[in-house]
Structure formats: C-alpha cells, structure tokens
Design an enzyme around this catalytic site. Structure first.
Site, PDB file in Angstrom:
ATOM      1  N   GLY A 297       0.717  -1.263  -0.076  1.00 47.49           N
ATOM      2  CA  GLY A 297       0.006  -0.009  -0.024  1.00 47.49           C
ATOM      3  C   GLY A 297       0.939   1.335  -0.056  1.00 47.49           C
ATOM      4  N   GLU A 299       0.217   5.593   1.286  1.00 49.01           N
ATOM      5  CA  GLU A 299      -0.542   6.294   1.896  1.00 49.01           C
ATOM      6  C   GLU A 299      -0.900   7.754   1.395  1.00 49.01           C
ATOM      7  OE1 GLU A 299       2.709   5.411   2.510  1.00 49.01           O
ATOM      8  OE2 GLU A 299       3.688   6.870   3.687  1.00 49.01           O
ATOM      9  N   HIS A 323      -2.859   0.244   8.219  1.00 47.72           N
ATOM     10  CA  HIS A 323      -1.522   0.916   8.255  1.00 47.72           C
ATOM     11  C   HIS A 323      -1.596   1.997   7.530  1.00 47.72           C
ATOM     12  CE1 HIS A 323       2.696   0.799   7.914  1.00 47.72           C
ATOM     13  NE2 HIS A 323       2.758   1.392   6.798  1.00 47.72           N
ATOM     14  N   GLU A 324      -1.971   2.122   6.260  1.00 49.27           N
ATOM     15  CA  GLU A 324      -1.962   3.276   5.393  1.00 49.27           C
ATOM     16  C   GLU A 324      -2.914   4.444   5.872  1.00 49.27           C
ATOM     17  OE1 GLU A 324       0.388   3.007   3.392  1.00 49.27           O
ATOM     18  OE2 GLU A 324       0.526   0.762   3.252  1.00 49.27           O
ATOM     19  N   HIS A 327      -1.075   6.433   8.472  1.00 48.84           N
ATOM     20  CA  HIS A 327      -0.018   7.363   7.935  1.00 48.84           C
ATOM     21  C   HIS A 327      -0.688   8.697   7.810  1.00 48.84           C
ATOM     22  CE1 HIS A 327       3.660   5.205   6.961  1.00 48.84           C
ATOM     23  NE2 HIS A 327       3.135   4.526   6.369  1.00 48.84           N
ATOM     24  N   GLU A 346       7.455   5.380   9.243  1.00 50.04           N
ATOM     25  CA  GLU A 346       6.793   3.718   9.558  1.00 50.04           C
ATOM     26  C   GLU A 346       6.902   3.141  10.777  1.00 50.04           C
ATOM     27  OE1 GLU A 346       5.502   2.609   6.988  1.00 50.04           O
ATOM     28  OE2 GLU A 346       6.198   4.028   5.295  1.00 50.04           O
ATOM     29  N   ASP A 401      15.671   3.779  -1.108  1.00 48.89           N
ATOM     30  CA  ASP A 401      15.260   2.694  -0.997  1.00 48.89           C
ATOM     31  C   ASP A 401      15.924   1.730  -0.422  1.00 48.89           C
ATOM     32  OD1 ASP A 401      12.952   1.591  -2.298  1.00 48.89           O
ATOM     33  OD2 ASP A 401      13.873   0.641  -3.802  1.00 48.89           O
ATOM     34  N   TYR A 409      10.297  -0.225  10.179  1.00 47.27           N
ATOM     35  CA  TYR A 409       9.026  -0.557  10.565  1.00 47.27           C
ATOM     36  C   TYR A 409       8.949  -1.400  11.927  1.00 47.27           C
ATOM     37  CZ  TYR A 409       7.567   0.147   5.599  1.00 47.27           C
ATOM     38  OH  TYR A 409       7.408   0.590   4.676  1.00 47.27           O
TER      39      TYR A 409
HETATM   40  N1  BES Z   1       4.864   4.342   2.778  1.00 51.35           N
HETATM   41  C1  BES Z   1       5.122   2.773   2.518  1.00 51.35           C
HETATM   42  C2  BES Z   1       5.396   2.412   1.217  1.00 51.35           C
HETATM   43  C3  BES Z   1       6.898   2.931   0.758  1.00 51.35           C
HETATM   44  C4  BES Z   1       7.794   3.177   1.604  1.00 51.35           C
HETATM   45  C5  BES Z   1       7.105   3.073  -0.807  1.00 51.35           C
HETATM   46  C6  BES Z   1       8.933   3.687   1.117  1.00 51.35           C
HETATM   47  C7  BES Z   1       8.139   3.616  -1.063  1.00 51.35           C
HETATM   48  C8  BES Z   1       9.171   4.045  -0.281  1.00 51.35           C
HETATM   49  C9  BES Z   1       3.663   2.262   2.830  1.00 51.35           C
HETATM   50  O1  BES Z   1       3.039   2.983   3.934  1.00 51.35           O
HETATM   51  C10 BES Z   1       4.103   1.025   3.466  1.00 51.35           C
HETATM   52  O2  BES Z   1       4.656   0.606   4.385  1.00 51.35           O
HETATM   53  N2  BES Z   1       3.541  -0.164   2.845  1.00 51.35           N
HETATM   54  C11 BES Z   1       3.895  -1.655   3.169  1.00 51.35           C
HETATM   55  C12 BES Z   1       2.658  -2.038   3.901  1.00 51.35           C
HETATM   56  C13 BES Z   1       2.301  -2.116   5.353  1.00 51.35           C
HETATM   57  C14 BES Z   1       1.384  -2.751   5.819  1.00 51.35           C
HETATM   58  C15 BES Z   1       3.907  -2.679   6.003  1.00 51.35           C
HETATM   59  C16 BES Z   1       3.914  -2.326   1.795  1.00 51.35           C
HETATM   60  O3  BES Z   1       3.904  -1.939   0.905  1.00 51.35           O
HETATM   61  O4  BES Z   1       4.867  -3.562   2.159  1.00 51.35           O
HETATM   62 ZN    ZN Z   2       3.951   2.532   5.589  1.00 51.60          ZN
END
Ligand code: BES
Ligand code: ZN
Length: 631
Positions: A297, A299, A323-324, A327, A346, A401, A409
């Site tokens: 996801g 946010e 989660h989203e 955010h 996170e 990245d 997290y």
């Molecule tokens: N904001 C993140 C996704 C993200 C982080 C995209 C850094 C690009 C760079 C999003 O909120 C997220 O953490 N997604 C997780 C899911 C969550 C339930 C842990 C994912 O996509 O795995």
């Molecule tokens: Zn996140």
C-alpha cells in the site's frame, strides 16, 4: 556510548528550532534540515504551491504539461535561483514571473548522479515569485507505470499509475522532491474520454468533456504535503461508497469485492480518531490497483493506493488498510524531514496500525500480527550489516530505497511499544496525541522528535526515563535487550501441535484447519523447516492443498518453503505467481529462495525473463540487483 549521547545532544541543539518547516507560508528558514537526496535548495527559494496542467497520452506513454510553482524566497528583493529536482524529464520551456510580467527564463540543468537526477536551476529577478515549466515525461522515468490492457482486470483499457515515494516524483513532476518541503497543489488532468483520473487530492467535481475525445478532471489539495505524496492514477475506474467519507475506487470487475473486503474502514477511521485526534483530510478513499503495483500500500493522502493481492475474500489482510490509514497522522500530518528519519513515518505507523487492529479486531489479532512482524524482522536482520540495523540510518551516498527494511517498521514500532510499557498506555497516548497536534503539517527530524520526547515525557519522570536507552535504540544496531516481546496463545497452541505431529502423536488432519486464521497459517508455515520437514510436504499438500491457496500471503509463505525443500509439484504455481503479480514483498523472497537452490538461478532467470517487462521499475530494480541481471 557517552560519545554518542554528546553527539546526539549537539545534533539536537543544532537542529532544534530550525528543522521544522512551516507548511509554506513564511519565508524559508535558513537551516532546514539538509536532505542529501534532493538537489533543490529550499533554504534559498522554496515552492509552496504547485499548479499542474497535465495531458495523459497513452499512445505515446507520456505525460505532457506544465508545472507552475508559487515560491517564497529567502530574500525576495534580490535576484536569486530556484532549483527543482528533475529526472528523466524533457524540459521544454521555463517562464518566470506572473501574469503580464511573465517572461521566458533561462535555465540550466546541473547534472547530478544517476540516482538523484539533475538540478533544474532557474535564475529569478527580484520580486519574482512564480516559475512555470513546460515538460514531458520520458520512457526512463521510474515514477509512472503504463500498463497494457492485458495487465488490468478488465483487459480492455490501458492503465497508468504513479508511485512517488521515495524519490520518484521528480520523474513525472519538476519539483523540490524532498520530504522537508511541503506544498499545496491544484491539478487539471486531461485523459481519454473512456478513462477516469483520480489523485491524492479533493475532486473538483464532474469531469468536463473536451475536444478530441478527452475528459478533463480537476483536483485540489489544500493541505500542505511533501512531494512524495502527490499521486495520480488513470484507468477504467468505478467508485463504491462504504460510508459518508470512505469509499473504494477499482476496476468494475473488482469494485464490489473490494468494497466488501474493506467494509471495516469507517470503524478503523473512528478508532484512529479516538486514539490520536480528528482525521484531518476530509475523505478517506482506497484505490485498488492492478497486480503490478510494487507495494502492499501507499498512503497517498485522501486516496490510499493498495495492491489487489490483499483481496483475500475474508478481510484477513486488512491490517494493510489500518497501516495506510494510520499514515494520515504519522507520515502525512507529521512527516520525516529526510529519508534518514523514515522510521518516524513507518515505526509510528506500525505502532498505530497495531493499536487500530487491537481495538477493532481484538488483542489476539494484534498479538499474532505483531509476532509475525517481529519474526520477519529478526530473520531479515540476521542477514543485514550492522549499519543498516539502525533506526536513524545513514543513507549518505545511497538510494533511500536501501532504507526500506523491517528496521524502521518493526524495530521502530518496538521503541514505541517500549515507551508505552514504561510510561503506561494512558500517558503515552496523551503524549502521542499532543505530538501529532504539535507537529501537524510539518516535517521533522529524529533530533526534533527526541527533543520533544525528552521535554514532554521523559523530563517529568527521570526514573522511568532511565529505563530506556534512547541512544542504543535509535543509533545502535540490533534489537536492544528491552525490546518488548509479545506472546500469542494461539501461536503457542500451534507450536505444541507441530511438536505432537512431528513426534507422531497426532495426525495433520487433527490440526483443526477449519478454524485457523490467516495469521495462524502464516505462523504454522513459518514453523516448518525446509530440511527437517522436506519429506512431509506431500502430506501437507494432500491435507491442506496450500499450493491452491487463494490467500496470497499464505501462498507466498508456502511457495518459499516449497522452493527451499525442492518440492516440485509447486513449481508451476510458483512460476504463475511470479508472473501474475509484481508486489516486491512477494517477489524478493521467492527469487532469493530460488537463487539458493542448485539450478535455481536458471529457473529464476527463465521466469524473470518473461515476467520482467510487466514488473514496475521499482520491483525491476530490486530483482535486477538480486539476480545480477544484465538482460
Ligand atoms: N509508505 C510505505 C510504502 C513505501 C515506503 C513506498 C518507502 C516507497 C518507499 C507504505 O505505507 C508501506 O509501508 N507499505 C507496506 C505495507 C505495510 C502494511 C507494512 C508495503 O507496501 O509492504
Ligand atoms: Zn507505511
């Protein structure tokens, strides 16, 4: 340790009063926290409002248009430069000044390194507060994915979506692409008449028909957000309301299923508001993307983007929505000022997600999900270099990245759970609520958080404060000895059953699979060992038919085990799964497991060669690196 605390203290003092950006109304402060992943110089001239006028051209796979920035300057009475981030963009013309006074401006591209892109430097005259850039996207850009009709659920229309976090906004919008720079935005988006455009913004009403078989959509985001939250999707989309302020956008064949799956969204929003204050963004909608979406996801404000792989048919994977949604406070209201501070986004969000899940689905669900997170974190950390195990990670000279690991997290959430444990839920909740109020619509660094924590929570209770070694938690590698563990009775029952089964005391069928939740299945599969249990996979498959699981989390866990145990009957499903979806969380462990088997590199390459053109650039980059791919 003494040295680190002095350093941290110094850092805190230096950054204190200076690193909180103010949402864009006042002149830029001279010492905004330096973001090493942006070429822009917001301390000289900072964008505060963006007006986009975009035309989406599916045939050319290109967005063309204009980005107009309203800016504030350190010294508006003197000439000075505005610098924007651009990467893989074709800059066609630049104008400076407003209305009558607008003029063609000269501009230069300052080449940067290949990860960050270039600085677009525009010299301004005294008094000028507006810059307009005509531009087009190019094939190399990583922020947009253009899909063929065959990559969608409907199969008849193309699809486009953006993914701006961490530093991809600069590949589709010339902007100051740093989370410390907050802007409001308006957009006019022209798309083919049979498609619908949605953005991370409020809708400007019904689309208007324009010449040439096109429709024009208008959007407005009146709250100041960082560039990584600007988002656009265009496709054959339908909307289903779930409550007055929540709803789902998806392709027609998906939208009913999605609305059913996410039906608890409104109660999640209410729960979140009860914890940490009003939802400040108006609507909360969810957009279900095609399966190549590289994340679970994202946010994007007012419009969370999600992978269709969470549509399990039983609402068991909706922690992603919690989660989203979370955010909307941690991340979108209070934002990490630089990518080093990503754990502020996170870690807080995972903690908040768990609190929502606990309130809506009960303590047991929280315990299970929390334990699964910690298990994954420990497995991942065992393979990580110590410097990457740090919350306040050093990303100098690296792609942001690389900071995307379980550390920000689940280790981040662990710190908040530890503070909750030491200070009690009531006091910690009051602290967090005040934190979200105090820093709403600002971008802050780790030092600012530490300073606020010290003043608002720790200072009043030095005895308790002494129980948490913040330097160790925030600047040190690994999990501190006081990392709060969680136990789940349900998981312990499974552990006992597995032991009984291995000892031949019970049959597999006696496990009572009917009653297992997704989380219990994940724990169970995690308990199986590819070496010790190798001979048991046929029996597991006969009893539980896991290769045919319709739950993608369970399927992924099972397929990884199958690869590691050389269980051939799962091969076809494995190849199918890797080709039909592009969520990086599922791709990475499966390709990695393949690589570790004899002959696995060739198998991985054969699958990847076919699947790669359909993966998102972000997933492609990760798997290219993993497989050392050269085509
Ligand atoms: N904001 C993140 C996704 C993200 C982080 C995209 C850094 C690009 C760079 C999003 O909120 C997220 O953490 N997604 C997780 C899911 C969550 C339930 C842990 C994912 O996509 O795995
Ligand atoms: Zn996140």
């Amino acid at each position: 340790m003494v040295q680190t605390s002095i350093l941290a203290l110094l850092g805190g003092l230096l950054l204190l009063a200076s690193c909180v950006s103010d949402g864009g109304s006042a002149a830029p402060s001279p010492a905004v926290a330096r973001d090493e992943h942006s070429r822009s110089r917001p301390e000289e001239a900072r964008s505060r409002h963006l007006e986009l006028d975009l035309r989406v051209d599916f045939a050319a796979r290109r967005i063309e248009g204009t980005a107009r920035h309203r800016i504030v300057r350190r010294d508006a009475t003197a000439p000075g430069d505005l610098v924007l981030d651009v990467k893989d963009l074709e800059v066609r013309a630049v104008r400076a000044g407003r209305g009558e006074a607008a003029r063609a401006a000269s501009w230069t591209l300052e080449p940067g390194d290949p990860r960050l892109g270039d600085g677009l430097r525009i010299p301004l005259e005294a008094g000028e507060d507006t810059v307009e850039v005509d531009y087009a996207t190019t094939d190399g850009g990583t922020g947009l994915q253009w899909l063929e009709p065959a990559q969608t659920a409907g199969g008849t229309r193309p699809f486009l979506f953006s993914q701006s976090q961490a530093i991809h906004a600069r590949t589709w919008i010339p902007c100051q692409d740093s989370p410390g720079v907050r802007i409001t935005y308006d957009a006019v988006v022209t798309v083919p008449a049979d498609l619908t455009a949605v953005m991370s913004a409020g809708s400007g009403g019904a689309p208007e028909a324009v010449a040439g078989g096109a429709r024009r959509f208008r959007f407005a985001m009146p709250q100041a957000i960082p560039s990584y939250l600007i988002a656009l999707a265009v496709g054959q989309l339908e909307f289903r309301a779930m409550s007055d302020r929540t709803g789902v956008w998806a392709e027609p064949s998906v939208v009913e299923r999605a609305a059913w799956e996410f039906a608890d969204t409104e109660s999640m929003v209410r729960t979140a508001e009860g914890l940490y204050g009003p939802y400040r963004w108006g609507r909360y909608d969810i957009l279900v993307l095609p399966p190549s979406f590289p994340f679970g996801g994202m946010e994007n404000p007012r419009l969370t983007f999600v992978t269709p792989t969470v549509l399990a048919g039983d609402r068991s994977l909706v922690a992603l929505i919690a989660h989203e949604l979370a955010h909307s406070w941690s991340g979108n209201l209070v934002t990490n000022a630089t990518h080093r501070d990503f754990w502020l986004n996170e870690g807080f969000t995972v903690y908040f997600e768990h609190r929502i899940m606990e309130a809506v689905y009960g303590r047991e669900r929280f315990e299970m999900e929390c334990m699964l997170g910690i298990r994954d974190l420990e497995e991942e950390m065992a393979e990580m270099e110590p410097r990457d195990q740090v919350l306040h990670v050093d990303l100098a000279g690296r792609d942001p990245d690389e900071g995307f690991t379980g550390v920000p997290y689940d280790k981040g959430a662990g710190l908040l759970r530890r503070l909750e444990q030491v200070f009690g839920r009531e006091r910690f909740d009051a602290f967090l609520r005040a934190y979200f109020d105090r820093f709403s619509f600002t971008s802050i660094t780790t030092a600012t958080f530490r300073d606020y924590l010290e003043r608002e929570l720790l200072a009043a209770d030095p005895e308790r404060a002494a129980e948490v070694d913040l330097d160790l938690w925030i600047e040190g590698p690994g999990l501190p000895p006081d990392f709060p563990r969680v136990v789940s009775d349900a998981f312990e029952r499974i552990d006992r059953s597995v032991a009984d089964w291995r000892a031949g005391r019970i049959e597999l069928a006696a496990f009572g699979r009917e009653r297992w939740t997704t989380q219990e299945w994940l724990h169970f599969i995690g308990r199986l060992d590819p070496v010790a249990d190798r001979g048991r996979l046929p029996e597991l498959e006969r009893t539980f038919a896991l290769t045919a699981s319709g739950n993608n989390e369970i399927l992924c866990a099972w397929l990884e085990l199958a690869v590691r145990a050389d269980y051939g009957p799962a091969d076809a499903r494995l190849a199918g799964f890797l080709k039909e979806q592009g969520r990086r969380k599922f791709l990475t462990p499966l390709y990695r497991a393949l690589l570790e088997r004899p002959g696995g590199r060739e198998r991985a390459a054969a699958i990847y060669r076919e699947a790669r053109p359909r993966y998102h650039a972000i997933a492609r980059d990760s798997i290219d690196a993993l497989l050392d791919w050269r085509g």
